[in-house]
Scaffold this active site. Structure first.
Site, PDB file in Angstrom:
ATOM      1  N   GLU A 157       0.819  -1.231   0.000  1.00 22.80           N
ATOM      2  CA  GLU A 157       0.000   0.000   0.000  1.00 22.80           C
ATOM      3  C   GLU A 157       0.850   1.278   0.000  1.00 22.80           C
ATOM      4  O   GLU A 157       0.665   2.150   0.843  1.00 22.80           O
ATOM      5  CB  GLU A 157      -0.974  -0.028   1.184  1.00 22.80           C
ATOM      6  N   HIS A 178      -9.922  -6.338  -2.314  1.00 20.78           N
ATOM      7  CA  HIS A 178     -10.963  -6.173  -1.289  1.00 20.78           C
ATOM      8  C   HIS A 178     -12.116  -5.425  -1.957  1.00 20.78           C
ATOM      9  O   HIS A 178     -12.169  -4.199  -1.945  1.00 20.78           O
ATOM     10  CB  HIS A 178     -10.419  -5.375  -0.099  1.00 20.78           C
ATOM     11  N   ASP A 189     -11.766 -10.587  -1.040  1.00 21.11           N
ATOM     12  CA  ASP A 189     -13.060 -10.740  -0.372  1.00 21.11           C
ATOM     13  C   ASP A 189     -14.015  -9.744  -1.011  1.00 21.11           C
ATOM     14  O   ASP A 189     -13.591  -8.769  -1.624  1.00 21.11           O
ATOM     15  CB  ASP A 189     -12.989 -10.627   1.167  1.00 21.11           C
ATOM     16  N   ASN A 199       2.220  -4.741  -3.423  1.00 21.71           N
ATOM     17  CA  ASN A 199       0.853  -5.210  -3.161  1.00 21.71           C
ATOM     18  C   ASN A 199      -0.014  -4.024  -2.766  1.00 21.71           C
ATOM     19  O   ASN A 199       0.413  -3.183  -1.972  1.00 21.71           O
ATOM     20  CB  ASN A 199       0.935  -6.225  -2.002  1.00 21.71           C
ATOM     21  N   GLU A 235      -5.715 -10.915  -1.655  1.00 18.72           N
ATOM     22  CA  GLU A 235      -6.526 -10.765  -0.432  1.00 18.72           C
ATOM     23  C   GLU A 235      -8.015 -10.696  -0.766  1.00 18.72           C
ATOM     24  O   GLU A 235      -8.763  -9.890  -0.209  1.00 18.72           O
ATOM     25  CB  GLU A 235      -6.109  -9.492   0.333  1.00 18.72           C
TER      26      GLU A 235
HETATM   27  C1  XIL Z   1      -5.935  -6.864   8.239  1.00 13.91           C
HETATM   28  C2  XIL Z   1      -6.135  -8.051   9.163  1.00 13.91           C
HETATM   29  O1  XIL Z   1      -6.943  -9.011   8.507  1.00 13.91           O
HETATM   30  C3  XIL Z   1      -6.772  -7.616  10.462  1.00 13.91           C
HETATM   31  O2  XIL Z   1      -6.840  -8.695  11.372  1.00 13.91           O
HETATM   32  C4  XIL Z   1      -5.966  -6.470  11.067  1.00 13.91           C
HETATM   33  O3  XIL Z   1      -6.635  -5.999  12.224  1.00 13.91           O
HETATM   34  C5  XIL Z   1      -5.779  -5.344  10.073  1.00 13.91           C
HETATM   35  O4  XIL Z   1      -5.186  -5.857   8.903  1.00 13.91           O
HETATM   36  N1  XIL Z   1      -4.837  -5.026   3.604  1.00 13.91           N
HETATM   37  C6  XIL Z   1      -3.767  -5.775   4.043  1.00 13.91           C
HETATM   38  C7  XIL Z   1      -3.921  -6.697   5.185  1.00 13.91           C
HETATM   39  O5  XIL Z   1      -2.714  -5.764   3.366  1.00 13.91           O
HETATM   40  O6  XIL Z   1      -2.735  -6.826   5.921  1.00 13.91           O
HETATM   41  C8  XIL Z   1      -5.044  -6.262   6.087  1.00 13.91           C
HETATM   42  O7  XIL Z   1      -5.221  -7.258   7.096  1.00 13.91           O
HETATM   43  C9  XIL Z   1      -6.306  -6.026   5.297  1.00 13.91           C
HETATM   44  C10 XIL Z   1      -6.097  -4.934   4.296  1.00 13.91           C
END
Ligand code: XIL
Length: 359
Positions: free
Chosen positions: A169, A246, A277, A210, A275
């Site tokens: 990020e 996400h 979802d 990422n 990641e």
């Molecule tokens: C999230 C975790 O799933 C949570 O448990 C934590 O509180 C915060 O981070 N992008 C990312 C991940 O790269 O590391 C994040 O994970 C979600 C968003």
């Protein structure tokens, strides 16, 4: 290639059945059950492997003690990512004092179940230890702190993770660099240096940038396109681009996702969906779940359509354990299994995309 754990399960059942045949015995109900188990429906990872890809899911350490849940991870997936266990706050809680307990727990679980591991993440603006964020550092000091962190963590996990999210990020939505502590103190050179230090510590591990909101074309993914092109031109070790994915039903499906994946592949890097979802405003209903299923299928097909899209990782897998409700109040139901570990329409949509003719 089958994983050792799976191969041994199969070998045991085949031996049991052939021993029964040699002895001229009718196949006993137990052996029958074992052989039926062998013909279980292919898992998502089995199907992805048929395309030369992996299908994985993230897991957070406390979730491993939910055994019904954790068993599903071991059975259905071929890769995992620690949800938090390898972040800076966990791995270097005090300056120069490293703690690999959480990450190791997941690596050991994964090894036991025959899963490979994506390392996440060496550098991020979030979940940093307070000794780092509350200190004041010169550029030279912070560069040496960053180098030491990356070198220690990558060395510890050498041969145990197949990829690292080196920088997480690092861009704003408008395509400018995010003003994290590293950018503010060192300037943009920290990115190439981080990649070089990671490569020096483990020359074989795949190194990724990422981010989220980069699945479709737009200013943010354009910025990564330009950056990765430049890194390649400068011979900086960069192997892949991670699209977190996400997604949220209310924001629409990423624009031109397949073409976007393709243009990164054409730069000569792998792409991974890291990641995935797909959240919705609660309560869920049949219409939203059908749209979510459609999107899960679409992301899967878009990845399969590009040879260098190497795999898909879900951020969790069941609505029983998901980061969404605590971070996006009023939203959730983001994963393909429900709270009771039953399949949602999204699960079937992923399977269909993985088995579609010509995919
Ligand atoms: C999230 C975790 O799933 C949570 O448990 C934590 O509180 C915060 O981070 N992008 C990312 C991940 O790269 O590391 C994040 O994970 C979600 C968003």
């Amino acid at each position: 290639m089958r994983t050792p754990a799976r191969r041994s399960r199969r070998t045991a059942a085949v031996l049991a059945a052939s021993t029964a045949l040699l002895l001229g015995l009718a196949v006993a109900p137990a052996a029958d059950a074992a052989s039926r188990h062998q013909h279980r429906a292919a898992t998502l990872d089995d199907l992805a492997r048929q395309h030369g890809r992996y299908f994985g899911a993230a897991v957070d350490n406390p979730e491993l003690s939910d055994t019904a849940y954790a068993d599903l991870l071991g059975k259905e997936f071929g890769a995992t990512t620690p949800g938090n266990g390898m972040k800076w706050y966990a791995t270097e809680p005090q300056r120069g004092v490293f703690d690999f307990t959480a990450g190791d727990e997941i690596v050991n679980y994964a090894k036991d179940k025959g899963l490979k591991v994506r390392g996440h993440t060496l550098l991020w603006h979030s979940q940093l230890p307070s000794w780092l964020t509350s200190g004041t550092w010169t550029a030279d000091e912070l560069r040496s702190i960053l180098k030491n962190h990356i070198t220690n963590v990558v060395t510890h996990y050498k041969g145990k993770v197949f990829a690292w999210d080196v920088a997480n990020e690092i861009m704003n939505e408008d395509g400018t660099y995010r003003e994290n502590i590293f950018y503010k103190t060192i300037g943009p050179s920290y990115i190439a240096d981080a990649l070089r230090w990671a490569h020096a510590a483990d020359p074989k591990v795949k190194l990724y940038l990422n981010d989220y909101n980069v699945e479709g074309t737009g200013a943010k993914s354009d910025a990564y396109y330009t950056l990765i092109k430049q890194l390649k031109a400068d011979h900086v070790p960069i192997d892949g681009f991670g699209m977190q994915a996400h997604l949220a039903l209310q924001y629409g499906f990423p624009y031109q996702m397949q073409q976007n994946i393709q243009r990164f592949a054409d730069l000569g890097v792998d792409v991974a969906i890291t990641e995935l979802d797909i959240r919705m405003s609660l309560p869920s209903d049949a219409t939203k779940l059908a749209q979510q299923a459609d999107w899960y299928g679409q992301v899967t097909s878009d990845c399969l359509a590009v040879r260098r899209c190497v795999g898909i990782t879900l951020w969790g897998y069941s609505d029983r354990h998901s980061w969404i409700p605590s971070v996006f109040p009023g939203e959730g139901a983001a994963l393909p299994w429900d709270e009771n570990l039953a399949h949602k329409p999204a699960y079937d949509a992923i399977r269909n995309a993985l088995t579609a003719v010509g995919s």
